[in-house]
Each structure stands twice: as C-alpha cells, then as structure tokens.
Motif scaffolding. Structure first.
Motif, mmCIF file in Angstrom:
data_model
loop_
_atom_site.group_PDB
_atom_site.id
_atom_site.type_symbol
_atom_site.label_atom_id
_atom_site.label_comp_id
_atom_site.label_asym_id
_atom_site.label_seq_id
_atom_site.Cartn_x
_atom_site.Cartn_y
_atom_site.Cartn_z
ATOM 1 N N HIS A 62 64.600 70.943 33.398
ATOM 2 C CA HIS A 62 66.099 70.369 33.619
ATOM 3 C C HIS A 62 66.827 70.795 32.460
ATOM 4 O O HIS A 62 67.981 71.399 32.920
ATOM 5 N N ALA A 65 67.447 74.728 32.916
ATOM 6 C CA ALA A 65 68.609 74.757 34.143
ATOM 7 C C ALA A 65 69.916 74.271 33.683
ATOM 8 O O ALA A 65 71.185 75.112 34.038
ATOM 9 N N ALA A 66 70.022 73.464 32.878
ATOM 10 C CA ALA A 66 71.457 73.041 32.296
ATOM 11 C C ALA A 66 71.921 74.166 31.233
ATOM 12 O O ALA A 66 73.129 74.462 31.383
ATOM 13 N N ASP A 68 71.450 77.173 31.713
ATOM 14 C CA ASP A 68 71.813 78.153 32.567
ATOM 15 C C ASP A 68 73.105 77.985 33.666
ATOM 16 O O ASP A 68 73.525 78.842 34.325
ATOM 17 N N ALA A 69 73.334 76.633 33.358
ATOM 18 C CA ALA A 69 74.544 76.332 34.631
ATOM 19 C C ALA A 69 75.863 77.266 34.341
ATOM 20 O O ALA A 69 76.240 77.728 33.232
ATOM 21 N N LYS A 70 76.348 77.646 35.408
ATOM 22 C CA LYS A 70 77.391 78.377 35.559
ATOM 23 C C LYS A 70 78.758 77.414 35.332
ATOM 24 O O LYS A 70 79.847 77.907 34.754
ATOM 25 N N ASN A 71 78.741 76.322 35.906
ATOM 26 C CA ASN A 71 80.033 75.381 35.985
ATOM 27 C C ASN A 71 79.598 74.134 34.920
ATOM 28 O O ASN A 71 78.675 73.410 35.058
ATOM 29 N N VAL A 72 80.246 74.302 34.079
ATOM 30 C CA VAL A 72 79.950 73.296 32.733
ATOM 31 C C VAL A 72 80.995 72.145 32.908
ATOM 32 O O VAL A 72 82.121 72.308 33.109
ATOM 33 N N ASP A 82 83.613 76.838 27.895
ATOM 34 C CA ASP A 82 82.728 75.703 28.121
ATOM 35 C C ASP A 82 83.038 74.454 27.374
ATOM 36 O O ASP A 82 82.222 73.317 27.100
ATOM 37 N N ASN A 219 74.713 69.902 30.428
ATOM 38 C CA ASN A 219 75.116 71.506 30.525
ATOM 39 C C ASN A 219 75.929 71.856 29.117
ATOM 40 O O ASN A 219 75.717 72.777 28.590
#
Length: 271
Positions: A62, A65-66, A68-72, A82, A219
């Motif tokens: 989790h 993945a957070a 690597d998130a593109k949309n923060v 961000d 994220n």
C-alpha cells in the motif's frame, strides 16, 4: 477325452489368457495415464502457486503504491509540488524556521515537550513562520508504518486548519501519547483518532476521522517523506533558518531546552 478336444481346450485357455492380458494391459495404460495427468496437474498447481506467491511478494504494498501515485490528494493549507510545502504563521513574519521531524522519533518527542510551546508562542507573535518537513525513516529502521500513518493523519489535521495541525502534532509528541520508538502504535488509526480527540478542532470531527480511516492523505505523506529524503538532512529533529542549522551552543545537536533554543533562534533571527 479325445486328443482333438484336448487341443481345443488348450487353445481356448490360451485365448482366454491372451484376452485377460490385453484387458490388464489396457487397465495399466489407463492407470498410468491418470497418474501422469494428476501429476502434471499437481505440478502445474504448485508452479501456479509459486508463481502467484512470487507475484504477491513482488506486488507493491500500500505505501509503495502511495509513494508512486501520480495523482496526489494534498490537504488544504499547503502549496508547492504535491502540496509538500507546509508553512504556518503570519505572512508579515520575515523569516522561516524549517523544522524536520519524524513522528516516531523519541528525540523529537523530547524537543516538542520542552520547546514546542515556545515555538507556538513565537509563531503566534509573528516572530517567524514554521515550515514543516515530515520524515518516515524510522519505519524503515525499526519496521512498521507508524511514521507514515501519523504523517498522513497530520495531513488530515492540516486539512482542518493550520492551528489544528500544530495542536495535533504537539499532542502526538506529548509524554502521555508518544510511544516508544520500537512500538508501532501510530500504525493504528484508532489510536491516532484517540489522540486527536484531545484537540479542540479535531474532537469528534467526522471529516477528520474519515480521512484518517480512509488514508486520504497517504500519498501526500509519502511525497512529503520523499521531500525530506531529498533535503540532505540526516536526523531529526533538525532546525534550519536561512539554510543554516540551529544547534545548542558548542554542540552539533538541536537545542533541547527553552534557554538553548531562545539563544539559537535569537542569533538566527539577527543573522
């Protein structure tokens, strides 16, 4: 019995024996095919299981993945890329104190318990602003996710107001609620909400609680952590003003008493 009948009987017996052998041979062939088939299925199942296990091990967790998130999803009262720029204080204050902290850091706890209130008073008085940079490196060294989870919860508090953020951070570092570094208490959302209920703006605040439980700002927390990692700062707490590190007189450590802090900040404000 005639010789002819004897030969006929022997021939019939040989024929029955041949037929029996053929039937047995067919049974053996079928049984072998079944065994081979089952073995293949078993091997495929094991291979599939191993493959699935490897995939699961290689599957990002989790927090990865957070990160690597593109949309923060950034909290309110933030700015910059961000939303990782968190500056609190009066706009008229000319200087900014950079404060680097990890929520699980025991020395940060000691610092906040002794100097935290002084910083709050100085910010309220407009002596300087505070720029907060949150770290999560203790999760890596001591295992766990409490630093990350607490940073996300601080984002939820900041989404309510800058004052709620400061008060909540102070509460998390308090002697009553700050856990031992080796104990990952902050990983529990319920505990973070329990501490938040001691803060006026966050007490029974459903929006705040939902954001904590949902991990709304997870994220953002990871992007903030990356900001710390890129800063070059090696430990917490670290204080900086105008690019210079504030330390106790004759030491390389952060000022841990009000007297030492006042000496250091007065010098920095004049610099």
């Amino acid at each position: 019995m005639s010789k002819r009948n004897s030969q006929a009987n022997k021939a019939a017996a040989r024929e029955r024996l041949r037929a029996e052998r053929e039937r047995q041979a067919k049974k053996d062939k079928i049984r072998k095919q079944v065994i081979v088939g089952v073995s293949v299925v078993a091997v495929l199942a094991i291979a599939g299981g191993v493959s699935y296990g490897v995939m699961q091990l290689n599957k990002p967790g989790h927090w990865e993945a957070a990160a690597d998130a593109k949309n923060v999803t950034a909290p309110k009262n933030t700015s910059g890329t961000d939303g990782t720029t968190v500056v609190i204080g009066k706009s008229t204050a000319k200087k900014t104190l950079e404060l680097y902290e990890d929520s699980r850091c025991p020395i940060c706890g000691q610092f906040e318990q002794t100097v935290g209130e002084t910083i709050h008073k100085d910010v309220d008085a407009g002596k300087y602003k505070v720029k907060y940079i949150g770290a999560t490196f203790i999760d890596n060294s001591d295992n766990g996710e409490g630093s990350k989870n607490a940073l996300s919860a601080l984002g939820a508090a900041l989404d309510v107001s800058p004052q709620a953020f400061l008060d909540y951070k102070y509460a998390l570092y308090s002697a009553k609620y700050h856990p031992e570094e080796s104990v990952d208490t902050f990983a529990k959302d319920s505990y973070l909400i329990k501490v938040a209920n001691t803060v006026a703006e966050l007490k029974d605040n459903k929006a705040f609680q939902k954001n904590v439980n949902d991990g709304t700002f997870d994220n953002w927390a990871m992007k903030m952590s990356a900001t710390f990692d890129k800063s070059g700062v090696k430990g917490t707490p670290t204080l900086k003003m105008d690019g210079k590190t504030l330390t106790s007189e004759g030491s390389e450590n952060a000022p841990m008493s009000v007297a030492d802090f006042n000496t250091a900040i007065t010098k920095a404000l004049k610099g």
